[in-house]
Write a protein that holds these residues in place. Structure first.
Motif, PDB file in Angstrom:
ATOM      1  N   CYS A   1      36.728  90.777  72.676  1.00 18.84           N
ATOM      2  CA  CYS A   1      36.085  90.299  73.605  1.00 18.84           C
ATOM      3  C   CYS A   1      35.927  88.659  73.623  1.00 18.84           C
ATOM      4  O   CYS A   1      35.852  88.414  72.462  1.00 18.84           O
TER       5      CYS A   1
ATOM      6  N   HIS B   1      33.448  86.908  73.884  1.00 21.09           N
ATOM      7  CA  HIS B   1      32.096  86.687  73.546  1.00 21.09           C
ATOM      8  C   HIS B   1      32.082  86.713  71.941  1.00 21.09           C
ATOM      9  O   HIS B   1      32.318  85.800  71.414  1.00 21.09           O
ATOM     10  N   LYS B   2      32.101  87.901  71.267  1.00 24.30           N
ATOM     11  CA  LYS B   2      32.101  87.882  69.815  1.00 24.30           C
ATOM     12  C   LYS B   2      33.249  88.937  69.407  1.00 24.30           C
ATOM     13  O   LYS B   2      32.965  89.652  68.500  1.00 24.30           O
TER      14      LYS B   2
ATOM     15  N   GLY C   1      34.126  91.688  70.465  1.00 24.82           N
ATOM     16  CA  GLY C   1      33.775  93.288  70.429  1.00 24.82           C
ATOM     17  C   GLY C   1      35.115  93.913  70.804  1.00 24.82           C
ATOM     18  O   GLY C   1      36.055  93.409  71.659  1.00 24.82           O
TER      19      GLY C   1
ATOM     20  N   CYS D   1      32.062  95.523  77.668  1.00 27.13           N
ATOM     21  CA  CYS D   1      31.971  95.485  76.300  1.00 27.13           C
ATOM     22  C   CYS D   1      30.878  96.217  75.575  1.00 27.13           C
ATOM     23  O   CYS D   1      29.887  95.822  76.066  1.00 27.13           O
TER      24      CYS D   1
ATOM     25  N   HIS E   1      27.771  93.660  73.563  1.00 25.36           N
ATOM     26  CA  HIS E   1      26.577  92.886  74.355  1.00 25.36           C
ATOM     27  C   HIS E   1      26.679  92.908  75.887  1.00 25.36           C
ATOM     28  O   HIS E   1      26.131  92.109  76.623  1.00 25.36           O
TER      29      HIS E   1
ATOM     30  N   TRP F   1      29.116  92.125  78.196  1.00 22.57           N
ATOM     31  CA  TRP F   1      29.890  91.532  79.104  1.00 22.57           C
ATOM     32  C   TRP F   1      30.697  92.276  79.883  1.00 22.57           C
ATOM     33  O   TRP F   1      31.202  93.275  79.338  1.00 22.57           O
TER      34      TRP F   1
END
Ligand code: SRM
Ligand SMILES: Cc1cc2nc3c(=O)[nH]c(=O)nc-3n(C[C@H](O)[C@H](O)[C@H](O)COP(=O)(O)OP(=O)(O)OC[C@H]3O[C@@H](n4cnc5c(N)ncnc54)[C@H](O)[C@@H]3O)c2cc1C
Ligand code: SF4
Ligand code: FES
Lengths: 110, 813
Positions: free
Chosen positions: A51, A53-54, A56, A70, A73, A75
């Motif tokens: 992901c 974001h982080k 995932g 995801c 979190h 997304w």
């Protein structure tokens, strides 16, 4: 799409039936995980399993329409373009993928 | 003194409440950066909307929802907040405000906004614990604590505050009596006829109303026990709320030698007798008048800010105010002089069957007062006629039927002039709202609230603001969904969807989506897991779980960690383990090189850092030692914590460990709207922390106390006492019935705490305690469902179910 990836070699990774509808399977590609998704209408898409974001694992998310949520979190990432839906921002790399009958082919750069 | 910022003036606000902070906002809007501002607040938090304490008490809002200025707001505006410290003295010569804990702040301008205090009747026993006023969040917390114990509440005072308190306490499950000194309720807002209708409505809600009731004394030793009336009657009470009036809080001003009457005296510029000190809000007295509603305070805030920043020479002039009672389901409005005198005429409308009563008071050609009961929609229109002194001669005959019939072309807000005030709390006119909608392209109620503050306080004008949105946006605005939809894919709320599943016999997720017109082809990550659960709950024997509609943890039967590995938590029944189990765990840890072994907060052991492909092997080895999944990952029964109980403990009254194991054996494997945690303690010392669990059991000599709806998570909530039972079979039956009632009634992702707050503990008691047959039926439905659910998901996967989850599709090197 083929034209864009004239340089790509198509590599068979299995049958579309091996991927659950509204789900994904992981393909290990040179030590990296690729998530190959199957939608309700048997569309097949491939994204790096990470992901924006982080990192995932998108392969573990919930698939709906042509998006995946995801698991870490929530997304929502577009399967076709790898882009995070608003208001989030970010992009995951896509991998060319193609169906030949039931066979799923990934486009790998030469 | 001016060392810090020599150019800025120092403003000190005393009283972190509604009027004071509004004034600061008005000042910031006029002169940003001109003042160094310090705010002293006696209450220990940021500013909240005091009006909304009533809905908080009634369980319709949470405290977080009514906070209007959190600490971030003060920081963002460079305002120093000294919260939890009252100002104890003002040194007017040195111009220094002095806090009770020693904080000193010099000022150039001081603003007093200390509000008011509840009047406490001077009767014997008035200071006993359990006797309180209704003014701040501390009072609400005291009331909620009392309500959790059940019991009886007496509210003294049948005015706005008293009735809102009574309604809240009743909704929280207490039996409530309202005592009112006068012959009719809310005599300052209602005429006798509507007051009687109101009393009937309250009685229908189970609130006892006694009028002409004069409190003589309050009895009790270490806390209140009963209340005695002047006529000798005694009423049992575990809580007494005094709502007999408010008194401006002027102690500080008086000590400082400011001119005070009933309130701190201010002139038309909101200036006190000291040219450096202004005052606003309920603490003031202006032209002999004191205040008790917010609308006038907003005007004061504007005038005061004009003056402090020297931007305008405006003057404060009191106007009429309107009142609505914030009791959901009771529609009333009152404004102006609604009683009249010899010189006035009145028009009365009455529809007894619908419980509607309207009374308009006219002086000459003008409307001067109105009371509407049972149908108060047109309150704003009448209010406007009163405020503007409109000549109503032309429409007089039809006036009482509202704007629709009174010859005004359209009805409702369309009919109002742009100057008409829509939101009384915040003084926002129709014109201002329409301008904001047009200028900023607003399309939702929340957006209008954020921009204009209209409908952001008591909320009673919400329907008018929505009507304006509809007017401005035409078909583009859909105001109908009062019920919160499940998610963006549907307009239906959770309850409607659950009902449709049952009534229309819908048995798959696509069937539900089709029948209810879902707007997306296969839902989203929010509705699919909810539907999956609702279907499991409705059709336990036939529904086939849809793994792809489950969140990864429930699909993998392990918790995903931030690095993509998983954690494995085997069940340890009632927190009891054996050497053989511990040895098997140790072997698994060694064999698969598991990096972390941790004892959880739920009395069992967590193996963290297991790789996806190792999961089936780890499970197989744990299964071999007799261990099954602990469902630490699920919206499901989690753990049953126990203490050692009577088997070992010198205080234990019952076998709490055995009871816990029996409960876990009965409930494991059940899917629930959110996670469910149980605990059993062997005596009231409560070492298993049963009173913050979803279902907690506390053993006592004569049996077991059952507690429900606790939560130890984000917001701690102590359980409500459900009842006491005698035998361990009873405990099992009540627990099964409670689980099933929760499973069938709660919205997905609603913990028992939130569900019970929504439906009320009374409802739960009535379904489970009062109705023995109903309880047995619920319990039986739970057991029936369990017959289909209690299969160890790990064993199933070891045997090959969903094997693809744990293997890669292909490896390309
Ligand atoms: C492992 C554990 C912490 C520990 O090391 O002790 C834990 C770990 C997690 N908790 Fe917890 N909670 C653990 C006991 C608790 C407790 C204590 C208890 O159960 O007595 C609480 C407070 C009690 C309660 O629930 O009321 C607790 C309140 C929460 C909450 C807040 C729930 C709430 O309603 O406010 C969350 C968030 C949520 O569920 O949405 C949460 C969520 C989580 C999650 C699932 C976060 C996540 O989504 O990844 C963590 C999973 C870690 C993992 O992979 O194992 N955990 N968590 C505990 C497991 C207990 C078990 O044996 O099953
Ligand atoms: C339950 C309830 C329901 C209500 N419903 C309505 C309604 O529906 N409509 C309506 O118009 N009005 C309603 N009101 C009235 C409304 O809330 C008040 O008119 C308004 O809050 C008054 O604002 P204020 O700033 O003057 O006082 P407050 O909001 O009370 O603020 C005063 C603050 O000053 C603090 N303070 C006092 N002394 C000191 C000191 N020495 N040092 C530091 N801090 C100090 C107090 O702790 C308090 O926080 C309701 C009130 C209550 C309690
Ligand atoms: S408190 Fe719970 S959710 Fe928070 S970090 Fe610890 S285990 Fe995770
Ligand atoms: S890692 Fe995907 S949403 Fe955070």
């Amino acid at each position: 799409m083929d034209g864009d990836f004239a340089q790509a070699a198509w590599h068979e990774i299995g049958s579309v039936d091996d991927i659950p509808r509204l789900g994904a399977r992981i393909v290990r590609l040179h030590g990296e995980d690729i998530a190959v998704f199957r939608t309700a209408s048997d569309g097949v898409f491939a994204l790096h399993d990470s992901c924006p974001h982080k990192q995932g694992q998108l392969s573990q998310g919930i698939v709906h329409g042509e998006s995946v949520t995801c698991p870490l979190h929530n997304w929502v990432i577009g399967l076709a373009d790898g882009r995070a839906k608003e208001p989030d921002e970010g992009c995951t790399r896509t991998i060319p993928v193609r169906l030949e009958g039931r066979r799923v082919l990934l486009g790998l750069e030469r | 003194m001016n060392m810090i910022s020599p150019t800025r003036k120092r403003l000190v606000l005393v009283g972190n409440g509604m009027a004071g902070i509004r004034t600061v906002e008005e000042i910031l809007a006029r002169a940003p950066g001109e003042f160094d501002i310090t705010v002293f607040g006696a209450e220990p938090h940021g500013n909240y909307n005091r009006i909304m304490l009533s809905p908080v008490l009634a369980g319709e809002k949470s405290f977080e929802e009514i906070v209007t200025h959190d600490r971030g707001w003060y920081a963002a505006n460079s305002i120093e907040l000294v919260a939890g410290e009252a100002v104890a003295a003002i040194d007017r010569d040195a111009r220094v405000a002095q806090g009770e804990h020693g904080t000193m702040r010099p000022y150039d301008v001081l603003l007093l906004a200390t509000g008011s205090n509840p009047v406490i009747l001077p009767v014997p026993g008035a200071l006993l614990p359990g006797v309180i006023g209704f003014r701040d969040i501390g009072d609400v917390e005291t009331m909620l604590d009392a309500a959790r114990q059940g019991g009886r509440a007496v509210v003294i005072g049948g005015g706005l505050l008293g009735l809102e308190a009574a309604n809240g306490l009743r909704r929280k499950g207490m039996s409530v009596t309202v005592l009112h000194l006068m012959p009719t309720l809310m005599e300052r807002q209602l005429d006798p006829v509507s007051a009687r209708l109101l009393a009937d409505d309250l009685r229908a809600r189970g609130i006892e109303v006694l009028t002409e009731a004069n409190t003589k004394a309050i009895h009790g030793d270490d806390r209140v026990r009963a209340l005695e009336l002047a006529d000798g009657r005694e009423i049992a009470a575990d809580l007494v709320v005094m709502a007999v009036g408010i008194r401006p809080n002027i102690a500080l001003a008086k000590d400082a030698g400011l001119a005070c009457g009933r309130g701190v005296r201010v002139d038309d510029a909101m200036l006190t007798s000291d040219p450096h000190i202004y005052a606003v809000g309920e603490c003031v007295e202006h032209r002999g008048q004191v205040f008790g509603l917010v609308a006038p305070l907003w005007d004061m805030a504007k005038i005061c800010a004009d003056r402090i920043t020297a931007t305008a020479d405006s003057v404060y002039e009191p106007g009429v105010t309107g009142t609505r009672l914030k009791v959901t389901g009771i529609d009333m409005f009152s404004a102006g002089d609604f009683l009249g005198d010899e010189g006035t005429e009145e028009v009365v409308f009455r529809d007894a069957a619908r419980g509607v009563h309207k009374r308009l008071v006219l002086r000459g050609e003008k409307l001067i007062g109105a009371v509407l009961y049972g149908e108060a929609r047109d309150g704003g229109w009448y209010f406007d006629l009163i405020r503007n002194g409109t000549d109503v001669a032309e429409m007089r005959d039809l006036l009482v039927f509202g704007p629709a019939l009174a010859g005004v072309a359209e009805s409702g807000v369309e009919a109002l002039p742009d100057t008409a005030e829509i939101c009384g709390c915040n003084g926002v006119s129709k014109g201002k709202i329409l301008a904001a909608i047009a200028e900023h392209g607003l399309t939702t109620l929340d957006a209008v609230r954020a921009r204009t503050k209209a409908s952001a306080s008591c909320g009673s004008c919400t329907c008018n603001v929505e009507a304006l949105l509809a007017l401005a946006l035409g078909a583009g605005y859909d105001s109908v969904p009062k019920i919160k939809p499940m998610c963006k894919c549907t307009t239906h709320g959770h309850d409607a969807v659950r009902a449709a599943i049952r009534e229309q016999g819908l048995r798959t997720i696509p069937a539900v989506m089709r029948a209810l017109g879902w707007s997306s082809p296969d839902g989203c990550a929010s509705c699919r897991p909810a539907l999956n659960f609702y279907l499991i709950c409705a059709w336990p024997a036939i529904y086939r779980d849809h793994a792809r509609s489950r969140f990864v943890n429930e699909r993998m039967h392990a918790n995903i960690q931030k690095d993509g590995t998983y954690s494995v938590v085997p069940r340890m029944w009632g927190g009891v383990t054996t050497a053989a189990e511990l040895r098997a765990i140790a072997d698994v840890v060694d064999r698969y090189d598991i990096p972390t072994v941790k004892v959880t907060g739920g009395q069992r052991i967590d193996l963290l850092g297991v790789k996806r492909e190792q999961l089936p092997d780890v499970w197989r080895d744990l299964n071999a030692a007799g261990m099954v999944s602990g469902h630490a990952y699920g919206k499901a029964l989690r753990t049953v914590k126990t203490c050692v109980g009577s088997e070992w403990c010198r205080f234990g009254t019952q076998d709490s460990t055995g009871m816990g194991i029996a409960l876990e054996r009965m409930t494991w494997g059940s899917w629930t709207p959110h996670k469910v945690k149980l605990a059993v303690s062997g005596c009231p010392r409560n070492c298993a922390e049963a009173t913050i669990k979803d279902f907690g059991v506390v053993a006592v000599d004569s049996g077991w106390e059952l507690h429900v709806a606790g939560n130890g998570g984000i917001k701690v909530r102590v359980t409500d006492l459900l009842c006491k039972v005698a035998t361990s079979d009873d405990v099992l039956e009540y627990c099964g019935a409670f689980m099933q009632l929760y499973r069938e009634g709660a919205h997905y992702l609603e913990r028992t705490a939130h569900w019970v707050e929504r439906v009320g503990i009374d409802y739960v008691k009535q379904r489970i305690v009062a109705d023995a047959d109903g309880r047995a039926a619920l319990h039986e439905r739970f057991l029936e469902s369990q017959r289909h659910m209690q299969a160890d998901p790990w064993a199933e996967r070891v045997a090959g179910v969903e094997a693809h989850e744990f293997r890669s599709l292909a490896v390309v090197e």
